[in-house]
Write an enzyme that holds these catalytic residues in place. Structure first.
Site, short mmCIF file in Angstrom:
data_model
loop_
_atom_site.label_atom_id
_atom_site.label_comp_id
_atom_site.label_asym_id
_atom_site.label_seq_id
_atom_site.Cartn_x
_atom_site.Cartn_y
_atom_site.Cartn_z
N ASP A 1 0.86 -1.18 -0.15
CA ASP A 1 -0.12 -0.01 -0.11
C ASP A 1 0.93 1.25 0.01
OD1 ASP A 1 -2.01 2.21 0.58
OD2 ASP A 1 -2.86 1.11 2.23
N GLU B 1 -0.60 -0.52 -4.49
CA GLU B 1 -1.67 0.17 -4.40
C GLU B 1 -1.79 1.55 -4.24
OE1 GLU B 1 -5.27 -0.07 -0.75
OE2 GLU B 1 -4.61 -1.90 -1.65
N GLU C 1 -9.35 4.07 -3.26
CA GLU C 1 -9.81 4.31 -1.87
C GLU C 1 -10.28 5.55 -1.83
OE1 GLU C 1 -7.28 4.38 2.23
OE2 GLU C 1 -6.56 3.01 0.71
N ASP D 1 -14.05 2.84 -1.18
CA ASP D 1 -14.49 2.56 0.33
C ASP D 1 -16.00 3.06 0.30
OD1 ASP D 1 -15.25 2.97 3.08
OD2 ASP D 1 -13.05 3.06 3.38
N HIS E 1 -12.16 -1.15 -0.27
CA HIS E 1 -11.43 -1.12 0.87
C HIS E 1 -12.23 -0.96 2.13
CE1 HIS E 1 -9.60 2.47 3.81
NE2 HIS E 1 -8.39 1.71 3.34
N GLU F 1 -11.22 -7.26 1.47
CA GLU F 1 -10.21 -6.79 2.33
C GLU F 1 -10.76 -6.98 3.75
OE1 GLU F 1 -7.05 -3.09 3.20
OE2 GLU F 1 -9.08 -2.67 1.98
#
Length: 398
Positions: A218, A244, A271, A294, A321, A341
């Site tokens: 990430d 990511e 995200e 998200d 996310h 996730e």
């Protein structure tokens, strides 16, 4: 046509205290999310390369939204945005919700979004809309005595496989997760030594989890295209499953450059993108292998379903996310979503804990890296009033 009792009240509260609610970064000291070394957009500045709380990542905090129908049924959601989001919800968005039929979610969403275009479109206002939207789905599910996943088309699988995000992918592997994602420690401003440290960091984790366990990194919007390309080439032998959010979410051309320079490497992002319009831009270039909205930020479940439909037309998977049960109810209904996730909220990332801390009763959790959802109405979670009262975790806002 079935009629539901109309909405009579909408309330928003601020959640205080580390480890509670929907702000992943609102943790106490000694927590991996706060104290680990991370590359961030603020890594450009030497003074802000330590804990992310130094530059205020947790300054807003989480919220809770309650939407009450005339018969006393209450829909609840966790959300993000602290006092500013609560203000928007109670002072602006409430006019489109109170007095409405709870089934009119599309109309309420559209009015909240259109009415806030002049100060919104992305970021905090859309996060506030997301919290209202999630509470509306919870209310409607309770009134219909159906889980959210049933209302949006039903399950396409019995359980969801999860990968773990956290500081210990080796422990995640032992816990049964199908992959592990770690935060990249250094950014471009930390120069060649930072690059060497990044390569060494990822090499250590590849050695720890073995050659076949999916390992992801990430980058949290911290890199430049040139740096990301150099890192991908330098770690090609490590078989990093994906990098990511390497770039700013607005750098669409930058992601195209990454794809052209490293076509063998998977790149993911989303995200920090908002609404179907932002995701449409990402998808049109076919530069992204997985998009990661998200649901608590991008516009709620209502907008996530639209994003997912666009993504499906490109055959590009959606892997949301974080967001716990809100993501699980969505993922379990979508044929083109391979897994989900689990952002591990435990301080040392060594055990399974509720994503929202003590906020809810019976929050669904992974077992051996897999999630099964109960047949409960709405999101299937109830505010734990005893825990909240004991810890004084929620205060009125607005």
């Amino acid at each position: 046509m079935r009629r539901f009792p109309k909405i009579k009240a909408m309330r928003a509260y601020v959640v205080s205290g580390g480890g509670r609610g929907a702000d992943y970064h609102d943790q106490d000291s000694g927590h991996w999310i706060i104290d680990s070394k991370f590359a961030t957009p603020m890594s450009t500045y030497k003074d802000y390369r330590g804990s992310r709380t130094e530059w205020g990542i947790n300054v807003l905090g989480g919220i809770v939204v309650e939407i009450e129908a005339a018969d006393g049924t209450v829909g609840v959601s966790a959300g993000f945005g602290g006092p500013p989001a609560c203000f928007l919800i109670e002072k602006h968005f409430s006019r489109f919700v109170i007095g409405s039929d709870p089934a009119e979610i599309n109309r309420m969403w559209d009015q909240m979004y259109r009415s806030s275009l002049y100060y919104g479109r992305k970021g905090l206002p859309v996060a506030a809309i997301s919290a209202v939207d999630l509470a509306l789905w919870d209310l409607l599910g309770k009134l219909r005595s159906e889980p959210v996943y049933q209302m949006i088309g039903g399950k396409v699988r019995d359980e969801i496989e999860c990968y773990q995000t956290g500081a210990r992918p080796d422990i995640g592997k032992e816990l049964g997760f199908i992959g592990g994602k770690v935060p990249l420690p250094y950014g471009p401003a930390e120069g060649s030594e930072g690059m060497r440290q990044n390569i060494a960091f990822l090499s250590r984790w590849r050695d720890a989890v073995g050659p076949d366990f999916p390992l992801m990194a990430d980058c949290w919007m911290a890199l430049t295209p040139r740096y990301a390309i150099d890192l991908a080439w330098a770690t090609r032998d490590l078989n990093i499953n994906w990098y990511e959010e390497a770039l700013s979410p607005d750098d669409i051309d930058g992601y195209r450059e990454l794809r052209q320079a490293c076509p063998w490497q998977k790149w993911t992002t989303g995200e920090h993108e908002y609404t179907r319009y932002g995701f449409r831009e990402l998808l049109e270039t076919r530069s992204i292998d997985i998009i990661q909205p998200d649901v608590m930020w991008c516009g709620g479940l209502t907008e996530l379903l639209r994003i997912s439909a666009i993504s499906a037309s490109y055959d590009i998977p959606v892997v949301p996310h974080g967001s716990g049960a809100y993501s699980y109810h969505f993922v379990i209904t979508q044929p083109h979503i391979p897994f989900c996730e689990y952002l591990n909220p435990s301080p040392q990332c060594d055990r399974i804990q509720p994503v929202f801390g003590s906020l809810f009763k019976d929050e669904p959790l992974p077992q051996r890296g897999r999630v099964r959802l109960p047949d409960l109405p709405g999101w299937g979670m109830e505010l734990d009033l005893a825990a909240i009262s004991a810890d004084a975790a929620i205060t009125k806002a607005g």
